[in-house]
Design an enzyme around this catalytic site. Structure first.
Site, PDB file in Angstrom:
ATOM      1  N   SER A 222     -52.773  -6.616  25.771  1.00  0.00           N
ATOM      2  CA  SER A 222     -52.881  -6.141  24.395  1.00  0.00           C
ATOM      3  C   SER A 222     -53.587  -4.775  24.388  1.00  0.00           C
ATOM      4  O   SER A 222     -53.142  -3.855  25.061  1.00  0.00           O
ATOM      5  CB  SER A 222     -53.612  -7.191  23.552  1.00  0.00           C
ATOM      6  OG  SER A 222     -53.469  -6.943  22.182  1.00  0.00           O
TER       7      SER A 222
ATOM      8  N   ASP B 268     -43.136 -10.863  20.519  1.00  0.00           N
ATOM      9  CA  ASP B 268     -44.569 -10.604  20.329  1.00  0.00           C
ATOM     10  C   ASP B 268     -44.836 -10.095  18.917  1.00  0.00           C
ATOM     11  O   ASP B 268     -44.293  -9.077  18.494  1.00  0.00           O
ATOM     12  CB  ASP B 268     -45.037  -9.563  21.349  1.00  0.00           C
ATOM     13  CG  ASP B 268     -46.549  -9.536  21.507  1.00  0.00           C
ATOM     14  OD1 ASP B 268     -47.259  -9.565  20.485  1.00  0.00           O
ATOM     15  OD2 ASP B 268     -47.019  -9.472  22.651  1.00  0.00           O
TER      16      ASP B 268
ATOM     17  N   HIS C 281     -47.936 -13.739  21.805  1.00  0.00           N
ATOM     18  CA  HIS C 281     -48.583 -12.488  22.185  1.00  0.00           C
ATOM     19  C   HIS C 281     -48.831 -12.492  23.680  1.00  0.00           C
ATOM     20  O   HIS C 281     -49.724 -13.178  24.177  1.00  0.00           O
ATOM     21  CB  HIS C 281     -49.893 -12.356  21.415  1.00  0.00           C
ATOM     22  CG  HIS C 281     -50.555 -11.027  21.562  1.00  0.00           C
ATOM     23  ND1 HIS C 281     -49.872  -9.832  21.561  1.00  0.00           N
ATOM     24  CD2 HIS C 281     -51.873 -10.695  21.690  1.00  0.00           C
ATOM     25  CE1 HIS C 281     -50.724  -8.827  21.687  1.00  0.00           C
ATOM     26  NE2 HIS C 281     -51.950  -9.326  21.779  1.00  0.00           N
TER      27      HIS C 281
END
Length: 520
Positions: free
Chosen positions: A233, A459, A489
């Site tokens: 991320s 995602d 995610h």
């Protein structure tokens, strides 16, 4: 409500802890110029000791337990310059954690440094929570993570206290009239002023470029010639900024759940609105396609319509949540978003919606709490203060209510459920005391070793389109794209054997996959 647009795996771990008991009962940053020396800090020796329980700012809880094979967690503190432009003017502590490689010393490659995202996530608490997922990598690496500057025990940013944050996260963050907008702006100003009053010294120095310089110092102190790195991320942005600043020091590196480095904050928020809507659509299709009746709707459109109605009803009449708090429209929206970060959490979303439709907001509130870094004892980690601080230090644009109103039609078109919520979140940096560095990060890394860039087509938080953009921006011969056709995610922690074997093959054996490899 801050626009926490790159939340980390930390919140998912917290959600699992919070929910289980209840459910069982129910930038163009600085260019690659000559960087300042490490102020003599590269020769420091780390003192590794048994880890203490995490601090409240890291989420609290118990000290990490040994791994099943007996591997013990060790913690240390590294000194880093507060101001990298004047590294001899003072230092801050950077909290580190590691577990040593499980294989024979002759096979050890070095350290593998993790950043799980946020910005604002504590690596010191998150790595132990997910360590078993990386057991194969531990065969040849010491697994290492850290609290980046401004996070947890690394000069953690402090803003409002727990009681004030309870009120802050219950506020109406989707203003519909002038009075609600004034209240929202006042709450944002109050939060930002508290950050200035309690953490004004560190706020100018929490930019991602500074965290990247900390990582290069960390590489030296750990004794590694190259930085071997696994970023998830926001951790992909941090890793890409590192690769830009130190291309010759890049070792075996993986980016998973990739941030698009070309987007402005507005474009990022709009992309996230589309991403969460896609995830909600996928959830609704999954629920209504099963042989047993979906308890929250008869068709995907019915599921969404009922959620929209619930949120509208909560604006006027919140329902009981975790006593004495009540579930508001804002808390419910963030709770629904939290559940969409992982397909494994879709069951929690179904349970939370079922409860909310009968007037019980506990599960959705627990999901919202995990998003905001609140534990079951009512204590908040500094996840959100750190997130806002890093984003506002990094991002140059400062938006006004007029800007948001002009963009609302686009955001609403992207998502009826999340559009307004994410659009108004763009005001997080209004009146922030530190200027933002750039419109977007500089991640060109010509000359760096290959970086494996992994994108997930489903995602919600870092939409798949950003994967190709990251590859392009890293430069020719650097980024190698790997696609996972899945949900949630990130990709590696999905358990997909194709993704894991490809990533492991690169990190453990240096086998670079063919660009464009697809896993499903």
């Amino acid at each position: 409500m801050p626009n926490r647009h790159r939340i980390s795996a930390t919140a998912l771990a917290a959600a699992a802890v919070l929910l289980s008991p209840l459910l069982t009962g129910c930038a163009n940053g600085p260019s690659t110029r000559a960087l300042p020396v490490n102020g003599g800090l590269s020769s420091q020796k780390l003192s590794w000791r048994d880890c203490p329980p995490p601090a409240a700012s890291e989420g609290g809880g118990s000290a990490p337990s040994p791994l099943p094979d007996g591997g013990r967690w060790q913690c240390a503190t590294m000194k880093a310059p507060l101001n990298w432009d004047n590294p001899r003017s003072g230092t801050i502590d950077i909290a580190l954690i590691r577990v040593k490689a499980s294989g024979p010393p002759s096979r050890r490659i070095g350290s593998l440094v993790f950043n799980f995202g946020g910005p604002g996530g504590s690596g010191v608490t998150t790595l132990p929570a997910f360590a078993q997922d990386y057991g194969a990598l531990r065969a040849r690496y010491d697994l290492v993570s850290f609290d980046p500057r401004g996070v947890g025990r690394s000069a953690g940013v402090k803003c409002e206290d727990d009681q004030q944050l309870d009120v802050y996260f219950q506020q109406d963050a989707i203003p519909d009239n002038a009075a609600e907008l004034r209240a929202y702006l006042n709450n944002t100003k109050q939060f930002n002023n508290a950050c200035t009053q309690r953490s004004g010294t560190v706020l100018p120095h929490v930019r991602t470029t500074n965290a990247a310089r900390d990582m290069d110092l960390m590489r030296e102190v750990l004794g590694d010639a190259k930085l071997n790195y696994f970023g998830i991320s926001y951790g992909t942005e941090l890793g890409a900024v590192y690769a830009h600043l130190f291309p010759k020091n890049v070792g075996r590196t993986v980016f998973d759940a990739v941030v698009d480095p070309t987007l402005s904050p507005e474009q990022s928020a709009l992309g996230q609105a589309r991403g969460f809507q896609l995830a909600l659509d996928n959830y609704a299709r999954d629920c209504t396609s099963k042989s047993t009746a979906c308890p929250v709707g008869t068709t995907p459109q019915d599921v969404e319509n009922r959620i929209v109605k619930l949120l509208r009803d909560l604006e006027n009449k919140p329902i009981p949540g975790i006593f004495p708090r009540r579930l508001t429209q804002t808390a419910a929206t963030s709770g629904i978003a939290q559940a969409l970060y992982s397909k494994q959490f879709w069951g929690y979303l179904t349970a939370g919606l079922q409860q909310a439709y009968t007037g019980d907001g506990r599960v959705l509130m627990l999901l919202s709490d995990s998003m905001n870094g609140r534990n079951e004892n009512g204590q908040y980690s500094n996840l959100v203060p750190a997130n806002v601080s890093v984003n506002c230090a990094d991002e140059k644009p400062r938006y006004t209510p007029t800007d948001v109103k002009a963009k609302l039609p686009q955001f609403r078109s992207a998502s009826r459920v999340f559009g307004d919520f994410l659009a108004w979140g763009m005001l997080s940096c209004t009146n922030w005391p530190v200027r933002g560095a750039a419109d977007h990060p500089n991640v060109s890394a010509t000359g760096a070793a290959p970086i494996l860039v992994v994108g997930n087509t489903g995602d919600p938080a870092t939409p798949y389109e950003g994967t190709k953009k990251m590859v392009q921006q890293l430069g020719k011969g650097v980024g190698v794209e790997l696609t996972y056709k899945g949900q949630g995610h990130g990709a590696y922690d999905s358990g997909n054997t194709c993704v894991q074997s490809t990533v492991n093959g690169y990190l453990l054996n240096g086998k670079v996959p063919s660009a464009g490899t697809v896993c499903s």
